[in-house]
Write an enzyme that holds these catalytic residues in place. Structure first.
Site, PDB file in Angstrom:
ATOM      1  N   HIS A  34       0.959  -1.230   0.069  1.00  0.00           N
ATOM      2  CA  HIS A  34      -0.080   0.090   0.000  1.00  0.00           C
ATOM      3  C   HIS A  34       0.891   1.179   0.131  1.00  0.00           C
ATOM      4  O   HIS A  34       0.363   2.303   0.511  1.00  0.00           O
ATOM      5  CB  HIS A  34      -0.974  -0.102   1.066  1.00  0.00           C
ATOM      6  N   THR A  35       2.213   1.227  -0.465  1.00  0.00           N
ATOM      7  CA  THR A  35       2.990   2.437  -0.627  1.00  0.00           C
ATOM      8  C   THR A  35       3.065   2.765  -2.074  1.00  0.00           C
ATOM      9  O   THR A  35       3.138   4.082  -2.009  1.00  0.00           O
ATOM     10  CB  THR A  35       4.296   2.109  -0.060  1.00  0.00           C
ATOM     11  N   ALA A 128      -5.789 -15.007  -5.504  1.00  0.00           N
ATOM     12  CA  ALA A 128      -4.942 -15.367  -4.243  1.00  0.00           C
ATOM     13  C   ALA A 128      -4.045 -14.262  -4.052  1.00  0.00           C
ATOM     14  O   ALA A 128      -3.021 -14.508  -3.401  1.00  0.00           O
ATOM     15  CB  ALA A 128      -4.088 -16.458  -4.772  1.00  0.00           C
ATOM     16  N   SER A 132      -3.244 -11.909 -10.578  1.00  0.00           N
ATOM     17  CA  SER A 132      -3.678 -12.597 -11.812  1.00  0.00           C
ATOM     18  C   SER A 132      -4.320 -11.457 -13.041  1.00  0.00           C
ATOM     19  O   SER A 132      -4.092 -11.941 -14.046  1.00  0.00           O
ATOM     20  CB  SER A 132      -4.513 -13.659 -11.685  1.00  0.00           C
ATOM     21  N   SER A 133      -4.904 -10.555 -12.190  1.00  0.00           N
ATOM     22  CA  SER A 133      -5.607  -9.630 -13.267  1.00  0.00           C
ATOM     23  C   SER A 133      -4.664  -8.957 -14.045  1.00  0.00           C
ATOM     24  O   SER A 133      -4.933  -8.673 -15.257  1.00  0.00           O
ATOM     25  CB  SER A 133      -6.689  -9.041 -12.570  1.00  0.00           C
ATOM     26  N   GLU A 165      -6.533  -0.891 -15.810  1.00  0.00           N
ATOM     27  CA  GLU A 165      -7.013  -1.324 -14.555  1.00  0.00           C
ATOM     28  C   GLU A 165      -7.819  -0.012 -13.847  1.00  0.00           C
ATOM     29  O   GLU A 165      -8.819   0.132 -13.077  1.00  0.00           O
ATOM     30  CB  GLU A 165      -6.085  -1.912 -13.537  1.00  0.00           C
ATOM     31  N   ASP A 177       2.328  -3.843  -9.481  1.00  0.00           N
ATOM     32  CA  ASP A 177       2.058  -5.180  -9.996  1.00  0.00           C
ATOM     33  C   ASP A 177       2.335  -4.951 -11.638  1.00  0.00           C
ATOM     34  O   ASP A 177       2.973  -6.086 -12.202  1.00  0.00           O
ATOM     35  CB  ASP A 177       0.681  -5.607 -10.068  1.00  0.00           C
TER      36      ASP A 177
END
Ligand code: GLA
Length: 393
Positions: A34-35, A128, A132-133, A165, A177
């Protein structure tokens, strides 16, 4: 693994090889949670488990002056779902989130390729917390540009992928990501500065230890609302801090002294304090990894989990159970929840010679508490998304 995906391709589309095949890895993160959307630092890598995305144009040569013939046909083999529709038709997206990602990606990629045959499969766990998205979006972008011969760099593709996204899916996420999935190097993690968008690769391996993931197999988050709410709280905290410290542009610019003199309400203080400390921990982890100091790395993981649980409040009972087990087991240096939270995986640094013991402890204790087994995921660090050769028919 790829053999199975090719078999599925042949069963659906016949024996012609797909025009392009992409391997897109999942994302792990050593520390720095969350940085990223606070313009701070993160330490992700690409994992050896991947999605394979196979794509061909349904009509490689559309008739001159005419509309492309053929239908879109998309298959998510692991989910046992498929969609078929004409190019012009409204797409029956219904409940298929993966199809929404595919559509968003095709839209943001401006070159129209006409109807596509797409097969998605692999060994990347879905839902998980290993992204994956983003792996699907980034991998598909790479496949589409390979079909058209475009020359976007992996960095461009990572940025485009993060746009999909944010704009199409509505997740107020950062860039961690996408950068990890598109730009990683084998056997390395990336220390990424999310403001400057610069990074360096470092080794995360410490002799005598292994990194391992344990998947809780739960996801409690409601349509990413909790995640987006945290992003909003951080923005709000910055606005209040700016009253006394106008030079602050994001929580990255904040230190303990600024925090104390900012009159933040309790919840915003807790959230901001976590981000400030987590940013420090990323730098500390870099030093610990360079020194091959497993004890120090373990302490940082433990502190990170504590903050995610009590200050940022994005953990859940299942994650806390596994992190507690890791952080009180002599076989383990430390463990923490990984990714957005509310479910997904914990990442642990475990002694080589204690791994078997720890695994049985985890399976037994989690089953007893929650009534089902977690999944232990061993992985190595891989390179980023890549085009691989299709098999010769
Ligand atoms: C999700 C988001 C990332 C990051 C993490 C939390 O994985 O996609 O951008 O914010 O959560 O660190």
């Amino acid at each position: 693994m790829t053999d199975q995906v090719y078999e599925n391709w042949k069963a659906a589309f016949g024996s012609d090889s797909p025009e392009v095949v992409v391997r897109a890895p999942g994302r792990v993160n050593i520390i720095g949670e969350h940085t990223d959307y606070n313009e701070g630092w993160v330490m992700p890598g690409a994992m050896s488990r991947s999605l394979y995305i196979l794509v061909s144009r349904a009509t490689p040569l559309p008739p001159i002056g005419g509309n492309p013939i053929g239908k879109h046909h998309w298959i998510a083999a692991d989910l046992n779902e498929e969609l078929q529709f004409d190019h012009e038709e409204d797409i029956p997206l219904t409940k298929s989130i993966w199809a929404k990602y595919v559509l968003g990606t095709i839209h943001v990629y401006e070159n129209d390729l006409g109807p596509l045959h797409i097969m998605i499969g692999g060994d990347l766990p879905i839902g998980a917390g290993v992204s994956s998205s983003s792996s699907l979006v980034g991998g598909l972008l790479l496949a589409l540009q390979t079909l058209t011969g475009d020359q976007l760099t992996p960095k461009d593709l990572a940025q485009l992928s993060s746009r999909v996204e944010r704009e199409i899916i509505g997740l107020q996420g950062g860039i961690m990501d996408q950068y990890a999935i598109m730009l990683s190097e084998k056997d390395k993690v990336m220390m990424l500065d999310c403001r400057e968008k610069t990074f360096e690769f470092i080794s995360a391996s410490i002799p005598g230890t292994q990194w391992v993931l344990i998947n809780t197999k739960v996801k409690h988050q409601l349509i990413d609302s909790d995640y987006n709410q945290r992003a909003v709280q951080c923005k709000h905290a910055v606005q209040i801090i700016q009253n006394n410290f106008p030079e602050v542009k994001s929580l990255r610019d904040v230190d303990e002294n600024i925090l104390i003199h900012s009159n933040l309400p309790e919840t915003l203080y807790k959230r901001s304090s976590f981000v400030v400390k987590e940013n420090h921990r990323v730098h500390e982890m870099k030093l610990a990894l360079e020194m091959k100091d497993a004890d120090r790395a373990g302490q940082l993981l433990q502190a990170s989990h504590f903050g995610l649980q009590h200050e940022y409040e994005v953990s859940c009972a299942e994650l806390d159970h596994l992190a507690h087990l890791a952080n009180t087991s002599e076989e383990v240096f430390g463990g923490r929840m990984m990714g957005g939270g509310f479910g997904g995986c914990v990442i642990c640094l475990v002694r080589d010679d204690g791994m078997k013991n720890f695994e049985s402890k985890v399976m037994e204790s989690y089953e007893k508490e929650f009534g089902f087994e977690p999944e232990i995921i061993h992985f190595s660090l891989s390179g980023g998304a890549e085009v691989i050769s299709p098999p010769t028919p």
